[in-house]
Motif scaffolding. Sequence first.
Motif, PDB file in Angstrom:
ATOM      1  N   ASN A   1       0.860  -1.377   0.017  1.00 51.12           N
ATOM      2  CA  ASN A   1      -0.292   0.038  -0.081  1.00 51.12           C
ATOM      3  C   ASN A   1       0.902   1.136  -0.276  1.00 51.12           C
ATOM      4  O   ASN A   1       0.252   2.267  -0.211  1.00 51.12           O
TER       5      ASN A   1
ATOM      6  N   ASP B   1       6.344  -4.511  -6.779  1.00 50.45           N
ATOM      7  CA  ASP B   1       5.455  -5.377  -6.251  1.00 50.45           C
ATOM      8  C   ASP B   1       4.860  -6.351  -7.428  1.00 50.45           C
ATOM      9  O   ASP B   1       4.846  -5.994  -8.564  1.00 50.45           O
TER      10      ASP B   1
ATOM     11  N   GLN C   1       1.556  -7.289  -7.625  1.00 54.51           N
ATOM     12  CA  GLN C   1       0.241  -6.972  -7.808  1.00 54.51           C
ATOM     13  C   GLN C   1       0.021  -5.625  -8.441  1.00 54.51           C
ATOM     14  O   GLN C   1       0.218  -4.879  -7.780  1.00 54.51           O
TER      15      GLN C   1
END
Length: 188
Positions: A30, A51, A53
Motif C-alpha cells: 500500500n 510488487d 500485484q
Amino acid sequence: MLMNILNYAHYLLESSIEKGEKVIDATCGNGHDTLFLSRVVGNTGHVLAFDIQQQAIEHTRKVLDENHYTNVSLIHDSHANVSTHLKNDNIERVGGAIFNLGYLPQSDKSIITSGDSTVAAIDQILSVLKPNGLIVLVVYHGHEGGKDEMQTVLKYSMRLPQRAYNVLQYGFINQQNDPPFIIAIQKR
Ligand SMILES: C[S@@+](CC[C@H](N)C(=O)[O-])C[C@H]1O[C@@H](n2cnc3c(N)ncnc32)[C@H](O)[C@@H]1O
C-alpha cells in the motif's frame, strides 16, 4: 524505550540511508514504506519499489501522487529480478532496502511473499549494498505459508558470514498471535 516493529524498521533505515542515495522497497504493497523511503532519500535520491500485484502498484502510485513525490520508480515485477532492473538503470550501489513480508492487507491472502524469491532478492541486493548499509526485513509469519518463508529467511540470514555481515533479530517474545519481527542485515 522499546520501539514497535515498524518504527524500529524505519529508525534503522533512517539512521543508515543518506539523502541522494538509491534505495529499494522490495514489497511496496500500500506504499507506506515507499513513501517513507522517498522522503528519506529526498529529491536527489531515488526509490525502486517492487510488487507483483497491479493493485499494489496503483495504490502506491496514488499515495505518491497525493504527496507530490516524484523520485520513485514503481516496478510491476518480482523482487527476485531486482538485479536486472538495477542493471537497466545503471545502478551499481544502493543505500538500503526494506522487505515487508506476507500478504497485502485487506487483499487476497493467498498472494504472499515466498522464501525462495525473498532470499534471491536479498542475495542480489547484498552484492550492491553500500558498506554499513542495511537490508531490513519485517517478517510476518502468522498466515498460511508464513512459517515456511520465515524458516528459509532465518536459515539464510544465520549463515551469512560474520566477517562480512552483522545480522540482528529484533522482536517481542511475550506477544500473542505470531507477532512480526525484524531481521536486519548490515554489510560490514
Ligand atoms: C505485507 S505486504 C507489503 C506492505 C507494504 N510495505 C506497505 O507499506 O503497505 C507484502 C507485499 O509483497 C508483495 N509481493 C509478494 N511477492 C512478491 C515478490 N516476489 N516481489 C515483489 N512483491 C511481492 C505482495 O503483493 C504484497 O503487496
